[in-house]
Structure formats: structure tokens, C-alpha cells
Scaffold this motif. Structure first.
Motif, mmCIF file in Angstrom:
data_model
loop_
_atom_site.group_PDB
_atom_site.id
_atom_site.type_symbol
_atom_site.label_atom_id
_atom_site.label_comp_id
_atom_site.label_asym_id
_atom_site.label_seq_id
_atom_site.Cartn_x
_atom_site.Cartn_y
_atom_site.Cartn_z
ATOM 1 N N LYS A 26 -24.386 69.733 5.309
ATOM 2 C CA LYS A 26 -25.487 70.241 6.236
ATOM 3 C C LYS A 26 -26.618 70.921 5.519
ATOM 4 N N VAL A 27 -25.881 71.812 4.650
ATOM 5 C CA VAL A 27 -26.822 72.970 3.717
ATOM 6 C C VAL A 27 -26.746 72.721 2.373
ATOM 7 N N ASN A 28 -26.220 71.500 1.864
ATOM 8 C CA ASN A 28 -26.434 71.023 0.388
ATOM 9 C C ASN A 28 -27.496 70.558 0.007
ATOM 10 N N LEU A 29 -28.619 71.356 -0.492
ATOM 11 C CA LEU A 29 -29.796 70.932 -1.027
ATOM 12 C C LEU A 29 -29.931 71.090 -2.459
ATOM 13 N N GLY A 30 -29.105 71.072 -3.194
ATOM 14 C CA GLY A 30 -28.896 71.104 -4.510
ATOM 15 C C GLY A 30 -28.924 72.499 -5.025
ATOM 16 N N GLN A 31 -28.834 73.568 -4.275
ATOM 17 C CA GLN A 31 -28.511 74.905 -4.469
ATOM 18 C C GLN A 31 -26.901 75.195 -5.029
ATOM 19 N N ASP A 32 -26.654 76.415 -5.511
ATOM 20 C CA ASP A 32 -25.427 76.625 -5.822
ATOM 21 C C ASP A 32 -24.644 77.182 -4.702
ATOM 22 N N ILE A 33 -23.257 77.294 -5.171
ATOM 23 C CA ILE A 33 -22.474 77.760 -4.112
ATOM 24 C C ILE A 33 -22.686 78.903 -3.264
ATOM 25 N N PRO A 34 -23.341 80.048 -4.061
ATOM 26 C CA PRO A 34 -23.642 81.209 -2.974
ATOM 27 C C PRO A 34 -24.512 80.948 -1.971
ATOM 28 N N TYR A 35 -25.493 79.983 -2.161
ATOM 29 C CA TYR A 35 -26.410 79.410 -1.189
ATOM 30 C C TYR A 35 -25.904 78.455 0.005
ATOM 31 N N ILE A 36 -24.560 78.118 -0.394
ATOM 32 C CA ILE A 36 -23.979 77.195 0.570
ATOM 33 C C ILE A 36 -23.167 78.148 1.376
ATOM 34 N N LEU A 37 -22.698 79.494 0.855
ATOM 35 C CA LEU A 37 -22.083 80.092 1.918
ATOM 36 C C LEU A 37 -23.098 81.335 2.302
ATOM 37 N N ALA A 38 -24.320 81.362 2.468
ATOM 38 C CA ALA A 38 -25.220 82.240 2.608
ATOM 39 C C ALA A 38 -24.977 82.698 4.069
ATOM 40 N N MET A 39 -24.644 81.953 5.232
ATOM 41 C CA MET A 39 -24.606 82.174 6.572
ATOM 42 C C MET A 39 -23.130 82.642 6.780
ATOM 43 N N GLN A 40 -22.085 82.613 6.063
ATOM 44 C CA GLN A 40 -21.072 83.267 6.253
ATOM 45 C C GLN A 40 -21.007 84.719 6.603
ATOM 46 N N PRO A 41 -20.165 85.254 7.211
ATOM 47 C CA PRO A 41 -20.128 86.690 7.756
ATOM 48 C C PRO A 41 -19.804 87.502 6.054
ATOM 49 N N SER A 42 -20.311 88.729 5.919
ATOM 50 C CA SER A 42 -20.391 89.705 4.921
ATOM 51 C C SER A 42 -20.716 89.085 3.625
ATOM 52 N N VAL A 43 -21.528 87.850 3.467
ATOM 53 C CA VAL A 43 -21.974 87.505 2.420
ATOM 54 C C VAL A 43 -23.447 87.734 2.028
ATOM 55 N N VAL A 44 -23.680 88.146 0.901
ATOM 56 C CA VAL A 44 -24.873 88.470 0.199
ATOM 57 C C VAL A 44 -25.320 87.608 -0.860
ATOM 58 N N ASN A 45 -26.323 86.807 -1.321
ATOM 59 C CA ASN A 45 -26.450 86.127 -2.307
ATOM 60 C C ASN A 45 -27.616 86.461 -2.870
ATOM 61 N N THR A 46 -27.562 86.365 -4.298
ATOM 62 C CA THR A 46 -29.068 86.598 -4.947
ATOM 63 C C THR A 46 -29.394 85.192 -5.877
ATOM 64 N N SER A 47 -30.709 85.271 -6.345
ATOM 65 C CA SER A 47 -31.256 84.212 -7.206
ATOM 66 C C SER A 47 -31.996 84.643 -8.142
ATOM 67 N N ASP A 48 -31.869 84.345 -9.160
ATOM 68 C CA ASP A 48 -32.916 85.131 -10.557
ATOM 69 C C ASP A 48 -34.166 84.340 -10.337
ATOM 70 N N ALA A 49 -34.344 83.018 -10.316
ATOM 71 C CA ALA A 49 -35.379 82.357 -10.226
ATOM 72 C C ALA A 49 -36.164 82.194 -8.693
ATOM 73 N N GLY A 50 -35.249 82.717 -7.716
ATOM 74 C CA GLY A 50 -35.913 82.737 -6.460
ATOM 75 C C GLY A 50 -35.764 81.526 -5.564
ATOM 76 N N THR A 51 -34.930 80.632 -6.126
ATOM 77 C CA THR A 51 -34.865 79.270 -5.340
ATOM 78 C C THR A 51 -33.390 78.855 -4.990
ATOM 79 N N GLY A 52 -32.662 79.577 -5.515
ATOM 80 C CA GLY A 52 -31.122 79.119 -5.309
ATOM 81 C C GLY A 52 -30.623 78.083 -6.597
ATOM 82 N N ILE A 53 -31.575 77.718 -7.293
ATOM 83 C CA ILE A 53 -31.308 76.703 -8.420
ATOM 84 C C ILE A 53 -31.359 77.592 -9.863
ATOM 85 N N GLY A 54 -30.284 77.538 -10.653
ATOM 86 C CA GLY A 54 -30.206 78.284 -11.866
ATOM 87 C C GLY A 54 -28.975 79.374 -11.638
#
Length: 560
Positions: free
Chosen positions: A175-203
Motif C-alpha cells: 500500500k505504501v511502496n511507491l519506490g521509496q526506501d525502507i525508512p519511508y515504508i516504516l514512516a507511519m509506525q510508532p516512534s519512527v522518524v525518517n529523513t531524506s537527503d533529496a527530499g523525496t525518499g529516493i536516494g
């Protein structure tokens, strides 16, 4: 007696639960209805008796009964929603509901063949002699393809382990697999904070759980360590589109089940790759989004061949311009898997490969630039000694500011993972799991450096005429060529009642070569492009052993 025939056509939609695509099959059922018109005429007692017998036989043959049932897992007794139930060679079919239940409401008396199938389980066929409304329970056994489940049992948390954990299944991932890396797949899980250098979750992306960075999160893929052996960091960019080949992800928070690799102080993440599909399949995915982000993905599988062999493959390409200036990404990956399965033995081999070429954007955006605070940006320029070109870039770039402006300021890296697994059922209660792996990575990042002192590169100061040159602008590449290999072994004893005991260990070796080169210098002196100014070797050995046990206490209820 006048006889009239009437035909009723019944069309049933059948969608098998283990199908990879939507299949529609038409099933036809023809029923005969006899409508009798009896004139008021005299009949003999014998004829009346014969007519009554014929009518009784007809009414008896046209009786219909209801058959209800529930489909469960033979071992856990959990219900199986979405199982396919077929009666009488596809004359009737249905799918079990969310409670694992099914119902046929128009079955004639007599013998009926019921066939039940569910993905990952052995198909089951039963016969039932129906002479009244009935209810049945059907238990399915796991197929040989589900031997992979035993592989992860040794190091995963369950409801009896006393740990805080979350398991994300394949459906949730998709449902959330749009080509972004695993941190963005887990973004909505409790206690999880993600970051992206390029700002898109890709890279390049990062993750924190309960405030702990990646170096304190133990990450494994099929029980094999994924953290970098030197820094313990995670570079998700090395395995793009990995989510498309995952069956599930488990997160444990706090001191989790870290029996392999580095200790899990902050959390543990275990990634389990896809189970084999019993049926052949193929699928193609094409997606697009903002900032010229595109994902192309192709997957295919052979299904089970000769009831023992199965093979699957995935090929992916992801590209993006990035939200941050020049933060482009070109990512390629593939996943190959093949296995042999029998009732007691499974052998599986995975090859996971990823390559990435990303423009560097890891310096971030100053807060003053985001707020368009000119005074703050000038203060940033002063304390960081930016020259006029860099100052102009900061003041005029907007929220998408990127410090790097050199056209080939890239990170270029390739990583291959080879994994081999053996699962052996020694007895009904004792299983052996063995895993071995080899991971090889090689690549570099290139950067433009201003006013570099020659002495920092073990280079003599060049003399041009009567002038000695002390600094130069140059381009350098920092290379890494590394190998990581080892194995794990575990024994799992489970009497399916009170005791569950796991013991095992692992051993890993890492060696990596770090070397840096100068590919261009404004004042090269006597040195040629490709001059190697740094070379170092890293070696690391890591071994561990573990034992854990679960025992269910029998506590009686108090009577009041």
C-alpha cells in the motif's frame, strides 16, 4: 399429465485465493422444473398409488440442503479468510469470509466432493454424504513452500517473547511502496522518524526509532546482518526497491532479539524476503510522481515445479530529479531466488543486487535559508567562510538550496548480496536452520575541493617559474572495496505446548580497502590523474552464541 421443462442458468464468479491475477470462470447449473396440470378425471386406485409414489420420488430428489463450514490452519487453528472452496467439480464455488467461513445453500442430497485451496497451504479434497443441513471444519496443512517460515522463527519475536514488536505484512507494505526506501515504508509506525537527503525518499534516507540512530538499530535481512560492519550505519540506497521483494517486516523496540550482528540498543528491524508462490505469475509496475520521479518494476515466478522447485525474479529501475537542487538519483536493482523443497528439507539461494548513482545533497539546508532570513544567511556565510560564488548560491537558491554545485558531485556504489539457507526438520519438534552469506560492495564518491593544501595529499609543492604553489583546486574520489561474509546456525525445539527452546550462534568476517585518488588538479605538478594519496585496510571478526527459552505457565483460575 402435462410436462413442461424450464431451464435456469446460474453464473458464479470464482476468484481463487492463491491467484496472482483476477481470473473469472463461468460455472453453469441447469435445473429442471416439472409443472403438472392434472385434469379432474377419474383414476383407478392403482394409478393413484403410482402417481403418489412418483410425486414422492420427485419431491425427495428435488430437496436441497445447506452446507456450512470453516477453514483453519491445521497447526495453529487460526481461521483462513480468502480460501477457495469448490464443490462438485466447480459446479459451485465460494470464498471464505474474514472469519474463515463458507456456505453452500442449494446442494442436493447425496455424495459431494469439496476441494479447498489457500496460498501457502496444501490443497485438500474431502467427500461428504449430505442428507441434512450440515456444518464441517476443514484444516489445511502448510505446503513445502512455507518451510521459509521456520527459518525466521529462531530470531524473531512472537506473542510469548515479552517484547514490544510490530509486524508489517506484504499487503501493508504494498500500500505504501511507491519506490521509496525502507525508512519511508516504516514512516507511519510508532516512534519512527525518517529523513531524506533529496527530499523525496529516493536516494539517501535515514531512520531513527525511539530517538536512536541507525548505528543503534540492529537490521537483518532473513536473519543476516545489514548494518555496515565498520560504522554500524545503514545505507538503504544500496538496495533500491527492496520493499518490492519483501514478505514482511518486523520491528522490535528497545533491547530486542539481536542474536545476529550488532546489539540492538534502540530497536531491531528484520526484513523477510518473499515466499515462493505456488502458482506461476508475472507482473509489471509503472509509477510516477513529483520531481520527475519514476519507478519501473517487473516480477515473475515459475510457481512450484515438480512439487519441489521454484524460482522467482525481480528487476527494478527508479529515477528522480529530487526536491533539493541537483539531487538526482538513478537506482537499479534485481532480486533472484531459487529453491528446493521437500517435506523435511528446504534449500534456498537469494541474489540481491543494487547499484546507485546519486548527486550529493547530504549537507542539508540552513534554517535561515528555509525561513528566508537574509541576516541569518549572511551570518551563516561569515562563520562558514563561504566565498562569493557559494554566498550567491545560498542567497538566490530558495528552499531547495544545495551547497554542492560541481556537475559530477556524485556517489556511485554497487552492492551484491549472496545468501544460502538450509532448513531441516530433524523430528516433528526439532528443526535445524543454517544460513551462509557473502556481501561484496565497491564504489566511490567524487567531490570538488577548493584551495586544498598539497601536503594533505602527500604531494610536493609544485614550482612554476619562481613561484611555489601551496594550494590547488582539485577533484578527488574516495573508494571503498569491501567483503563481508559468514554464517549462522540455530536449533529450534518446540513441543507445540509448553516449551520453545532456541539455541545457536554466528560468525562473521569483514575486510575492506579504503583508497582515495586525485582525478584532476588545477596545478597538477608532477602528479598524474588517478594519483593515489591514501590507502588503508580494515579487518573485523565477530562471533556470538545465544540461547533463549519460552515456557508457558499453567495458572489455574480461582473459584469464588
Amino acid at each position: 399429465m402435462q410436462l413442461k421443462n424450464k431451464y435456469n442458468l446460474l453464473l458464479t464468479k470464482h476468484l481463487p485465493a492463491d491467484s496472482k491475477f483476477n481470473h473469472y470462470s463461468s460455472f453453469f447449473q441447469i435445473k429442471n422444473f416439472f409443472i403438472s396440470s392434472i385434469p379432474l378425471i377419474r383414476v383407478s386406485p392403482l394409478k393413484s398409488f403410482l402417481i403418489l409414489i412418483l410425486m414422492h420420488c420427485y419431491l425427495d430428489s428435488s430437496a436441497q440442503f445447506i452446507l456450512k463450514g470453516v477453514v483453519k490452519d491445521a497447526e495453529t487453528l487460526h481461521v483462513l479468510p480468502g480460501a477457495s472452496v469448490i464443490a462438485d467439480n466447480s459446479l459451485s464455488a465460494c470464498i471464505t469470509d474474514e472469519n474463515g467461513k463458507f456456505e453452500f445453500d442449494k446442494l442436493k442430497p447425496g455424495l459431494h466432493a469439496i476441494v479447498v485451496s489457500y496460498v501457502g497451504y496444501q490443497m485438500k479434497s474431502i467427500s461428504i454424504n449430505l442428507n441434512k443441513n450440515s456444518e464441517i471444519e476443514i484444516a489445511l496443512k502448510l505446503s513445502v513452500l512455507d518451510k521459509d517460515a521456520a527459518l525466521v522463527t529462531a530470531y524473531r519475536a512472537d506473542v510469548n517473547s515479552g517484547m514490544v514488536f510490530t509486524t508489517i505484512d506484504k499487503e501493508e507494505i504494498s500500500k505504501v511502496n511507491l519506490g521509496q526506501d525502507i525508512p519511508y515504508i516504516l514512516a507511519m509506525q510508532p516512534s519512527v522518524v525518517n529523513t531524506s537527503d533529496a527530499g523525496t525518499g529516493i536516494g539517501y534516507t535515514g531512520i531513527r526509532i525511539r530517538g536512536s540512530d541507525a548505528s543503534r538499530i540492529n537490521v537483518t535481512i532473513n536473519g543476516i546482518p545489514l548494518n555496515d560492519p565498520e560504522s554500524q550505519q545503514l545505507y538503504w540506497v544500496d538496495l533500491p526497491d527492496l520493499a518490492s521483494s519483501l514478505n514482511n517486516i518486523q520491528i522490535t523496540r528497545g533491547a530486542g532479539t539481536s542474536v545476529n550482528g550488532s546489539g540492538a540498543f534502540g530497536a531491531g528491524i528484520d526484513l523477510q524476503t518473499d515466499k515462493f508462490n505456488a502458482q506461476p505469475f508475472g507482473e509489471f509496475t509503472l509509477g510516477g510522481g513529483s520531481f520527475n520521479s519514476f519507478k519501473r518494476n517487473f516480477k515473475a515466478g515459475t510457481g512450484l515445479i515438480n512439487n519441489h522447485f521454484a524460482f522467482e525474479a525481480r528487476l527494478s529501475k527508479i529515477t528522480s530529479d529530487g526536491y533539493i537542487d541537483r539531487a538526482t538519483a538513478g537506482l537499479h536493482s534485481y532480486f533472484l531466488s531459487g529453491g528446493y523443497y521437500s517435506n523435511k528439507t528446504s534449500v534456498r539461494m537469494n541474489l540481491i543486487s543494487g547499484s546507485e548513482k546519486t548527486y550529493q545533497a547530504w549537507n542539508g539546508v540552513p534554517e535561515s535559508r528555509i525561513k528566508n532570513d537574509v541576516a541569518g544567511m549572511n551570518a551563516f556565510i561569515d562563520r562558514n567562510y563561504l566565498d562569493s560564488a557559494d554566498a550567491h548560491n545560498l542567497l538566490n537558491s530558495g528552499r531547495t538550496y544545495n551547497y554542492f554545485t560541481y556537475s559530477n558531485q556524485i556517489d556511485n556504489y554497487n552492492q551484491n548480496h549472496y545468501q544460502l539457507f538450509l532448513t531441516q526438520s530433524i523430528t516433528e519438534k526439532l528443526n535445524l536452520n543454517v544460513a551462509s552469506f557473502y556481501t561484496h560492495g565497491k564504489g566511490y564518491y567524487e567531490e570538488y575541493q577548493k584551495s586544498q593544501d598539497y601536503s594533505q595529499y602527500n604531494m610536493s609543492y609544485p614550482v612554476i617559474g619562481s613561484d611555489t604553489i601551496f594550494t590547488t583546486n582539485l577533484v578527488r574520489q574516495k573508494w571503498l572495496d569491501n567483503n563481508f561474509y559468514g554464517g549462522t546456525i540455530s536449533f529450534l525445539y518446540d513441543n507445540h505446548s509448553l516449551i520453545k527452546l532456541t539455541m545457536g550462534g554466528s560468525y562473521f568476517h569483514y575486510d575492506g580497502r579504503h583508497y582515495n585518488t586525485v582525478t584532476w588538479a588545477e596545478f597538477a605538478g608532477i602528479y598524474q590523474p588517478g594519483y593515489e594519496y591514501y590507502n588503508d585496510l580494515a579487518n573485523k571478526n565477530d562471533g556470538n552464541a545465544f540461547i533463549k527459552a519460552n515456557y508457558k505457565l499453567k495458572i489455574g483460575r480461582a473459584h469464588v
